[in-house]
Design a protein around this motif. Structure first.
Motif, PDB file in Angstrom:
ATOM      1  N   ALA A   1       0.842  -1.195   0.000  1.00 17.61           N
ATOM      2  CA  ALA A   1       0.000   0.000   0.000  1.00 17.61           C
ATOM      3  C   ALA A   1       0.879   1.247   0.000  1.00 17.61           C
ATOM      4  O   ALA A   1       1.911   1.304   0.655  1.00 17.61           O
ATOM      5  CB  ALA A   1      -0.915  -0.008   1.216  1.00 17.61           C
TER       6      ALA A   1
ATOM      7  N   CYS B   1      -9.182   2.583   6.510  1.00 23.81           N
ATOM      8  CA  CYS B   1      -8.140   1.690   5.989  1.00 23.81           C
ATOM      9  C   CYS B   1      -7.511   0.861   7.111  1.00 23.81           C
ATOM     10  O   CYS B   1      -7.196  -0.317   6.919  1.00 23.81           O
ATOM     11  CB  CYS B   1      -7.078   2.464   5.222  1.00 23.81           C
ATOM     12  SG  CYS B   1      -6.301   3.805   6.140  1.00 23.81           S
TER      13      CYS B   1
ATOM     14  N   CYS C   1       2.445  -5.389   5.437  1.00 24.20           N
ATOM     15  CA  CYS C   1       1.410  -5.225   4.417  1.00 24.20           C
ATOM     16  C   CYS C   1       1.514  -6.361   3.400  1.00 24.20           C
ATOM     17  O   CYS C   1       2.575  -6.610   2.850  1.00 24.20           O
ATOM     18  CB  CYS C   1       1.562  -3.878   3.724  1.00 24.20           C
ATOM     19  SG  CYS C   1       0.373  -3.591   2.393  1.00 24.20           S
TER      20      CYS C   1
ATOM     21  N   GLN D   1      -7.494   0.145   0.059  1.00 22.48           N
ATOM     22  CA  GLN D   1      -7.868   0.887  -1.147  1.00 22.48           C
ATOM     23  C   GLN D   1      -9.370   0.787  -1.391  1.00 22.48           C
ATOM     24  O   GLN D   1     -10.023   1.778  -1.714  1.00 22.48           O
ATOM     25  CB  GLN D   1      -7.095   0.351  -2.355  1.00 22.48           C
ATOM     26  CG  GLN D   1      -7.407   1.080  -3.647  1.00 22.48           C
ATOM     27  CD  GLN D   1      -6.537   0.608  -4.799  1.00 22.48           C
ATOM     28  OE1 GLN D   1      -5.411   0.180  -4.609  1.00 22.48           O
ATOM     29  NE2 GLN D   1      -7.073   0.707  -6.007  1.00 22.48           N
TER      30      GLN D   1
ATOM     31  N   ILE E   1      -2.691   0.214  -3.926  1.00 23.59           N
ATOM     32  CA  ILE E   1      -1.755  -0.904  -3.866  1.00 23.59           C
ATOM     33  C   ILE E   1      -0.861  -0.880  -5.114  1.00 23.59           C
ATOM     34  O   ILE E   1      -1.356  -0.823  -6.235  1.00 23.59           O
ATOM     35  CB  ILE E   1      -2.500  -2.257  -3.799  1.00 23.59           C
ATOM     36  CG1 ILE E   1      -3.440  -2.289  -2.601  1.00 23.59           C
ATOM     37  CG2 ILE E   1      -1.503  -3.417  -3.774  1.00 23.59           C
ATOM     38  CD1 ILE E   1      -2.772  -2.126  -1.261  1.00 23.59           C
TER      39      ILE E   1
END
Length: 183
Positions: A116, A134, A160, A167, A179
């Motif tokens: 991300a 998020c 991540c 997103q 991403i």
């Protein structure tokens, strides 16, 4: 059966041509592939385009590439603006792949699809709003994304997995968090 037979006929020809070409140039990954995807060139070579991963995805996030891109047609991809990978516990897509184009990983936390990237100038937090969608929706949690000491969204590169949930839930347009597929 026909696909495998055709592949066996053409493999020697393809190998001969590859040996005659100069050094292999890596093919950049331009789309987000499902969890466990091999590097792009190897993925494109191994994927049967059977649709098994598309069919078993519990989030219906995996789609088949439509006609138009001859090399990638029928290959699976994820568009986090439409639906994101939910990092399911049973790793359905990887288990259903007959070709090995999607390799089974030890656990969902070992998935590496992308990373991300936050555009803080687009994030509503930069305008004083208290949005944490998020962070709240991330299936990995604080190992992947959190608030920094300064109150900004901070992505943890080592945690991540690139699933796209952040997103998908980002309320801005254009998205403040996107991403980048791993190369």
């Amino acid at each position: 059966m026909f696909r495998l037979g055709f592949k066996r006929i053409l493999e020697p020809v393809a190998e001969y041509i590859e040996q005659r070409l100069p050094g292999e140039v890596p093919v950049p990954r331009v789309v987000l592939r499902p969890p466990g995807a091999l590097p792009e060139l190897e993925f494109l070579d191994r994927c049967y385009r059977c649709g098994n991963c598309v069919d078993v995805c519990p989030a219906k996030a995996i789609q088949a590439t439509p006609p138009g891109d001859v090399e990638r047609v029928g290959t699976p991809f994820i568009d986090p603006n439409t639906a994101a990978c939910v990092v399911c516990d049973d790793l359905s897509c990887m288990r259903s792949c007959p070709s090995g184009a999607l390799q089974l990983v030890e656990s969902p936390r070992h998935i590496r699809m992308g990373i991300a990237r936050v555009n803080h100038s687009l994030c509503v937090r930069s305008r004083g709003e208290n949005c944490t969608l998020c962070i709240d929706r991330c299936p990995i949690g604080a190992d992947a994304i959190e608030l920094s000491d300064g109150g900004e969204i901070a992505v943890k590169v080592d945690g991540c997995v690139g699933c796209g949930v952040c997103q998908f839930y980002c309320p801005t347009y254009p998205k403040a968090i996107e991403i980048d597929p791993l190369q």
